[in-house]
Design an enzyme around this catalytic site. Structure first.
Site, PDB file in Angstrom:
ATOM      1  N   HIS A  94       0.932  -1.379  -0.112  1.00  0.00           N
ATOM      2  CA  HIS A  94      -0.112  -0.463  -0.403  1.00  0.00           C
ATOM      3  C   HIS A  94       0.710   0.979  -0.214  1.00  0.00           C
ATOM      4  CE1 HIS A  94       0.539   1.270   4.763  1.00  0.00           C
ATOM      5  NE2 HIS A  94       0.186   0.132   4.684  1.00  0.00           N
ATOM      6  N   ASP A  96       5.573   1.839   6.970  1.00  0.00           N
ATOM      7  CA  ASP A  96       4.842   1.654   6.529  1.00  0.00           C
ATOM      8  C   ASP A  96       3.642   2.491   6.088  1.00  0.00           C
ATOM      9  OD1 ASP A  96       2.333   0.296   6.625  1.00  0.00           O
ATOM     10  OD2 ASP A  96       1.982   0.872   8.637  1.00  0.00           O
ATOM     11  N   GLU A 153      -5.002   1.803   2.372  1.00  0.00           N
ATOM     12  CA  GLU A 153      -5.061   0.697   3.940  1.00  0.00           C
ATOM     13  C   GLU A 153      -5.202   1.275   4.864  1.00  0.00           C
ATOM     14  OE1 GLU A 153      -1.992  -2.162   6.508  1.00  0.00           O
ATOM     15  OE2 GLU A 153      -2.752  -0.130   6.118  1.00  0.00           O
ATOM     16  N   GLU A 154      -4.157   2.534   5.015  1.00  0.00           N
ATOM     17  CA  GLU A 154      -4.537   2.882   6.660  1.00  0.00           C
ATOM     18  C   GLU A 154      -5.732   2.906   7.411  1.00  0.00           C
ATOM     19  OE1 GLU A 154      -2.319   2.001   8.385  1.00  0.00           O
ATOM     20  OE2 GLU A 154      -0.650   2.056   7.354  1.00  0.00           O
ATOM     21  N   HIS A 198       3.940   4.249  12.479  1.00  0.00           N
ATOM     22  CA  HIS A 198       2.706   5.277  12.628  1.00  0.00           C
ATOM     23  C   HIS A 198       3.183   6.455  13.290  1.00  0.00           C
ATOM     24  CE1 HIS A 198      -1.635   2.781  11.728  1.00  0.00           C
ATOM     25  NE2 HIS A 198      -0.147   2.396  11.354  1.00  0.00           N
TER      26      HIS A 198
END
Length: 341
Positions: A60, A170, A198-199, A309
């Site tokens: 992603h 990420d 995606e997140e 994150h």
């Protein structure tokens, strides 16, 4: 360097335009065809007329970020998160806002002015704001607008013992693995999907899997790593430097046992270090992919990311390189008929 280009590009969920353009430029010389679906996922095709299982590799493009939702009369910006962000790590962090990348800093009431009770509690999102140096609301709105998104400004840098720090590992580390994989040749039909959103709920992966109908799908991800001091073994999930992590069980998926054992056997055959992701929290795009149509066999391969994150994240470059090696080895074995879906 590829990791630097990818991690420093802007691309919060739903606003993946810049990172998609960077990836498109990188992969164009190496793929037979590329196109974008209606949601914004970049799809790359390579050798699709070859014999063998149709394999889709997913990574992603989007990163966690912030969205501007209100401007105070004094010009300070209120925001909400895009994706899972811990507000405790935000205060004083620099950000870039909107297409023009207007600089700002996340602020809060200074400790000198806090009451004793306030000092005992972590800051919440409603206590935070972004300061762009505007003199009032009109001045702020001349530079940014409601709905603009903000990203962290951390630059890529290699540090310590073959490690790197940046924002958005990420999942820009997964994107880098996929880009490098698309540069190689494999004797099977290969699809690379650089997905969106995606997140905020694995939103881009399902539609692209429905479209491509792969026989096998593998999500390439940056995953949680908590191997620091005082972390209990059962809560570490992964250990940085111990190799790519294979998903056994997460918030959306219980791994297909046959395919998991196949990936483990490939790693052992090629002497590639690997580990198992040992907590069930979180997920990746395979959580959406495996439920499409009649079901799609596959799994997840992740690079451990410390401080995931957060504005600054950390990876082992050895893990990154070994993930590329493992994906290449798996595709090589699939082309030889080493696994039947």
């Amino acid at each position: 360097m590829l990791l630097k280009k990818l991690t420093e590009a802007m691309g919060p969920s739903g606003f993946e335009d810049e990172i998609r353009n960077v990836i498109r430029e990188e992969v164009t010389p190496y793929v037979d065809k590329h196109y974008t679906d209606v949601l914004g996922t970049l799809i790359c095709e390579k050798g699709v007329n070859k014999n063998g299982p149709r394999v889709m590799l997913d990574a992603h493009m989007d990163e966690v970020g912030l969205m501007i939702v209100h401007v105070e009369e004094n010009g300070l910006l209120r925001f909400r998160p895009l994706g899972g962000i811990d507000p405790r790590v935000l205060v004083s962090k620099p950000v870039q806002i909107g297409p023009q990348k207007r600089f700002g800093v996340i602020g809060a009431k200074p400790i000198h002015l806090q009451s004793p009770e306030e000092r005992t509690k972590p800051l919440s999102l409603k206590q935070l704001y972004i300061d762009i140096g505007a003199k009032d609301k009109d001045d702020a709105l001349s530079a940014v607008k409601l709905g603009d998104v903000a990203m962290f400004t951390t630059k890529y840098e290699e540090i310590g013992d073959h490690c790197a720090k940046a924002k958005s590992f990420d999942d820009r580390v997964g994107c880098a693995v996929l880009v490098e994989t698309l540069k190689a040749q494999f004797d099977l039909p290969l699809y690379g999907a650089f997905t969106v959103q995606e997140e905020i709920g694995l939103r881009g992966a399902g539609p692209v899997a429905y479209r491509l109908q792969p026989d096998i799908a593998i999500a390439l991800e940056g995953t949680v790593c908590f191997d620091v001091a005082d972390a209990p073994g059962h809560g570490q999930s992964t250990i940085m430097g111990k190799g790519p992590a294979l998903t056994v069980h997460d918030g959306q998926t219980i791994a297909n046992r046959r395919f998991l054992e196949f990936m483990m056997s490939v790693a052992e055959k090629y002497s590639i270090p690997y580990q198992l992701r040992r907590v069930k929290g979180g997920s990746n795009d395979y959580g959406a992919i495996h439920k499409v149509r009649e079901g799609i066999i596959g799994g997840g391969i992740s690079v451990p990311v410390r401080y995931i994150h957060a504005p600054t994240q950390l990876i082992s470059l050895d893990d990154y390189q070994n993930t590329i090696r493992l994906v290449s080895a798996i595709l090589t074995e699939l082309a030889k008929g080493g696994f039947t879906a």
